[in-house]
Each structure stands twice: as C-alpha cells, then as structure tokens.
Design a protein around this motif. Structure first.
Motif, PDB file in Angstrom:
ATOM      1  N   THR A   1       0.801  -1.219   0.000  1.00  0.00           N
ATOM      2  CA  THR A   1       0.000   0.000   0.000  1.00  0.00           C
ATOM      3  C   THR A   1       0.835   1.271   0.000  1.00  0.00           C
ATOM      4  O   THR A   1       0.278   2.365  -0.011  1.00  0.00           O
ATOM      5  N   ASP A   2       2.156   1.150  -0.008  1.00  0.00           N
ATOM      6  CA  ASP A   2       3.031   2.297   0.138  1.00  0.00           C
ATOM      7  C   ASP A   2       3.956   2.465  -1.062  1.00  0.00           C
ATOM      8  O   ASP A   2       4.229   1.515  -1.792  1.00  0.00           O
ATOM      9  N   VAL A   3       4.459   3.694  -1.217  1.00  0.00           N
ATOM     10  CA  VAL A   3       5.392   4.003  -2.293  1.00  0.00           C
ATOM     11  C   VAL A   3       6.784   3.533  -1.908  1.00  0.00           C
ATOM     12  O   VAL A   3       7.263   3.774  -0.801  1.00  0.00           O
ATOM     13  N   MET A   4       7.456   2.882  -2.830  1.00  0.00           N
ATOM     14  CA  MET A   4       8.837   2.480  -2.640  1.00  0.00           C
ATOM     15  C   MET A   4       9.619   2.772  -3.910  1.00  0.00           C
ATOM     16  O   MET A   4       9.029   2.957  -4.982  1.00  0.00           O
ATOM     17  N   GLY A   5      10.936   2.813  -3.778  1.00  0.00           N
ATOM     18  CA  GLY A   5      11.747   3.079  -4.955  1.00  0.00           C
ATOM     19  C   GLY A   5      13.225   3.062  -4.658  1.00  0.00           C
ATOM     20  O   GLY A   5      13.671   2.541  -3.627  1.00  0.00           O
ATOM     21  N   TRP A   6      13.973   3.640  -5.580  1.00  0.00           N
ATOM     22  CA  TRP A   6      15.418   3.653  -5.522  1.00  0.00           C
ATOM     23  C   TRP A   6      15.966   5.035  -5.811  1.00  0.00           C
ATOM     24  O   TRP A   6      15.526   5.713  -6.756  1.00  0.00           O
ATOM     25  N   TYR A   7      16.910   5.464  -4.992  1.00  0.00           N
ATOM     26  CA  TYR A   7      17.757   6.612  -5.252  1.00  0.00           C
ATOM     27  C   TYR A   7      19.178   6.112  -5.484  1.00  0.00           C
ATOM     28  O   TYR A   7      19.517   4.993  -5.115  1.00  0.00           O
ATOM     29  N   ARG A   8      19.994   6.970  -6.072  1.00  0.00           N
ATOM     30  CA  ARG A   8      21.407   6.660  -6.176  1.00  0.00           C
ATOM     31  C   ARG A   8      22.224   7.908  -5.897  1.00  0.00           C
ATOM     32  O   ARG A   8      21.763   9.030  -6.099  1.00  0.00           O
ATOM     33  N   GLN A   9      23.448   7.693  -5.444  1.00  0.00           N
ATOM     34  CA  GLN A   9      24.343   8.788  -5.136  1.00  0.00           C
ATOM     35  C   GLN A   9      25.735   8.447  -5.645  1.00  0.00           C
ATOM     36  O   GLN A   9      26.364   7.502  -5.166  1.00  0.00           O
TER      37      GLN A   9
ATOM     38  N   LYS B   1      19.895  11.240  -5.960  1.00  0.00           N
ATOM     39  CA  LYS B   1      18.827  11.528  -6.901  1.00  0.00           C
ATOM     40  C   LYS B   1      17.924  10.327  -7.091  1.00  0.00           C
ATOM     41  O   LYS B   1      18.371   9.181  -7.033  1.00  0.00           O
ATOM     42  N   LEU B   2      16.664  10.619  -7.359  1.00  0.00           N
ATOM     43  CA  LEU B   2      15.689   9.564  -7.601  1.00  0.00           C
ATOM     44  C   LEU B   2      16.004   8.848  -8.906  1.00  0.00           C
ATOM     45  O   LEU B   2      16.227   9.479  -9.937  1.00  0.00           O
ATOM     46  N   VAL B   3      16.001   7.531  -8.861  1.00  0.00           N
ATOM     47  CA  VAL B   3      16.173   6.702 -10.037  1.00  0.00           C
ATOM     48  C   VAL B   3      14.834   6.177 -10.534  1.00  0.00           C
ATOM     49  O   VAL B   3      14.509   6.284 -11.720  1.00  0.00           O
ATOM     50  N   ALA B   4      14.061   5.600  -9.635  1.00  0.00           N
ATOM     51  CA  ALA B   4      12.787   5.003  -9.996  1.00  0.00           C
ATOM     52  C   ALA B   4      11.933   4.852  -8.757  1.00  0.00           C
ATOM     53  O   ALA B   4      12.453   4.726  -7.645  1.00  0.00           O
ATOM     54  N   ARG B   5      10.620   4.851  -8.954  1.00  0.00           N
ATOM     55  CA  ARG B   5       9.710   4.608  -7.856  1.00  0.00           C
ATOM     56  C   ARG B   5       8.510   3.831  -8.362  1.00  0.00           C
ATOM     57  O   ARG B   5       8.160   3.894  -9.545  1.00  0.00           O
TER      58      ARG B   5
ATOM     59  N   TYR C   1      20.244   3.200  -3.148  1.00  0.00           N
ATOM     60  CA  TYR C   1      19.519   3.110  -1.892  1.00  0.00           C
ATOM     61  C   TYR C   1      18.047   2.828  -2.147  1.00  0.00           C
ATOM     62  O   TYR C   1      17.390   3.550  -2.900  1.00  0.00           O
ATOM     63  N   CYS C   2      17.545   1.818  -1.523  1.00  0.00           N
ATOM     64  CA  CYS C   2      16.118   1.548  -1.506  1.00  0.00           C
ATOM     65  C   CYS C   2      15.442   2.459  -0.489  1.00  0.00           C
ATOM     66  O   CYS C   2      16.032   2.783   0.548  1.00  0.00           O
ATOM     67  N   TYR C   3      14.222   2.878  -0.785  1.00  0.00           N
ATOM     68  CA  TYR C   3      13.487   3.691   0.177  1.00  0.00           C
ATOM     69  C   TYR C   3      12.021   3.297   0.255  1.00  0.00           C
ATOM     70  O   TYR C   3      11.447   2.744  -0.685  1.00  0.00           O
ATOM     71  N   TRP C   4      11.438   3.618   1.392  1.00  0.00           N
ATOM     72  CA  TRP C   4      10.008   3.502   1.634  1.00  0.00           C
ATOM     73  C   TRP C   4       9.488   4.882   2.015  1.00  0.00           C
ATOM     74  O   TRP C   4      10.058   5.533   2.897  1.00  0.00           O
ATOM     75  N   ARG C   5       8.431   5.328   1.367  1.00  0.00           N
ATOM     76  CA  ARG C   5       7.822   6.620   1.637  1.00  0.00           C
ATOM     77  C   ARG C   5       6.373   6.374   2.016  1.00  0.00           C
ATOM     78  O   ARG C   5       5.511   6.269   1.139  1.00  0.00           O
TER      79      ARG C   5
END
Length: 117
Positions: A31-39, A46-50, A94-98
């Motif tokens: 039910t939540d947004v997840m994605g990937w940033y890279r540095q 910066k955001l790569v994909a979500r 980096y994986c993230y959960w928003r």
C-alpha cells in the motif's frame, strides 16, 4: 520495526546488467510508495525510480528504457532491473520507503554498483 535490506550490487562492464533487490519488513508493503535513489561520488542523491500504489512507475530521464522497477507483494521485495549499464550509472543505490507518499523517507543501507571496463 522498519527494515529495508538491499542486495545485488557489484562490478559490471558497460553494457551489462544487474538486478538489485530490496527486501522490506515492518511495513504495509503493498500500500506504500517504494523506490530507488542513487548517489555518485561528489553528487547529490537523486531519484532513479519509484513504484506507487497500484504499481504505477516513474523513472529518471537518464535511466528510462534501461531500468525497470517492480515489486513482489508476496515476498515484500522491490526490484530494480538495470540493463545497458553505463559508467555514469556508477553509484551507491539506496532503496526507500515513503509511507503514504508523505514527507518521511526510510532508507536501506545502500549497495554499490560499479560500471567499468
């Protein structure tokens, strides 16, 4: 407890492929947004994909057509398939959960991707 564990990074030659995985626990995964940033060194993260509720996806212009984000709700895992890799893709990913697409981000520990001959 929220936990995001990335894996799948490594060294690959230009034109090669890698698939990153992010195993999540302690969240309502489907039910939540997840994605990937890279540095990259010396640059901002910066955001790569979500991937959003309903499995809608968004990509940075620099990776469109090469990267694909997906999720497996049964295993609470988010993937990033990276094809046609370029040296400029070298970064820590980096994986993230928003939660609820709100102001708070939760991060994994990062996994190194190096694209080099």
């Amino acid at each position: 407890q929220v936990q995001l564990v990335e894996s799948g990074g490594g060294l690959v030659q230009p034109g090669g492929s890698l698939r990153l995985s992010c195993a999540a626990s302690g969240i309502i995964f489907n039910t939540d947004v997840m994605g990937w940033y890279r540095q990259a060194p010396g640059k901002e993260r910066k955001l790569v994909a979500r991937i959003t509720i309903g499995d809608s996806t968004n990509y940075a212009d620099s990776v469109k057509g090469r990267f694909t984000i997906s999720r497996d709700n049964a295993s609470s895992t988010v993937y990033l398939q990276m094809n046609s890799l370029k040296p400029e893709d070298t970064a820590v990913y980096y994986c993230y959960w928003r939660p609820q697409n709100g102001p708070t981000y939760y991060w994994g520990q990062g996994t190194q991707v190096t694209v080099s001959s």
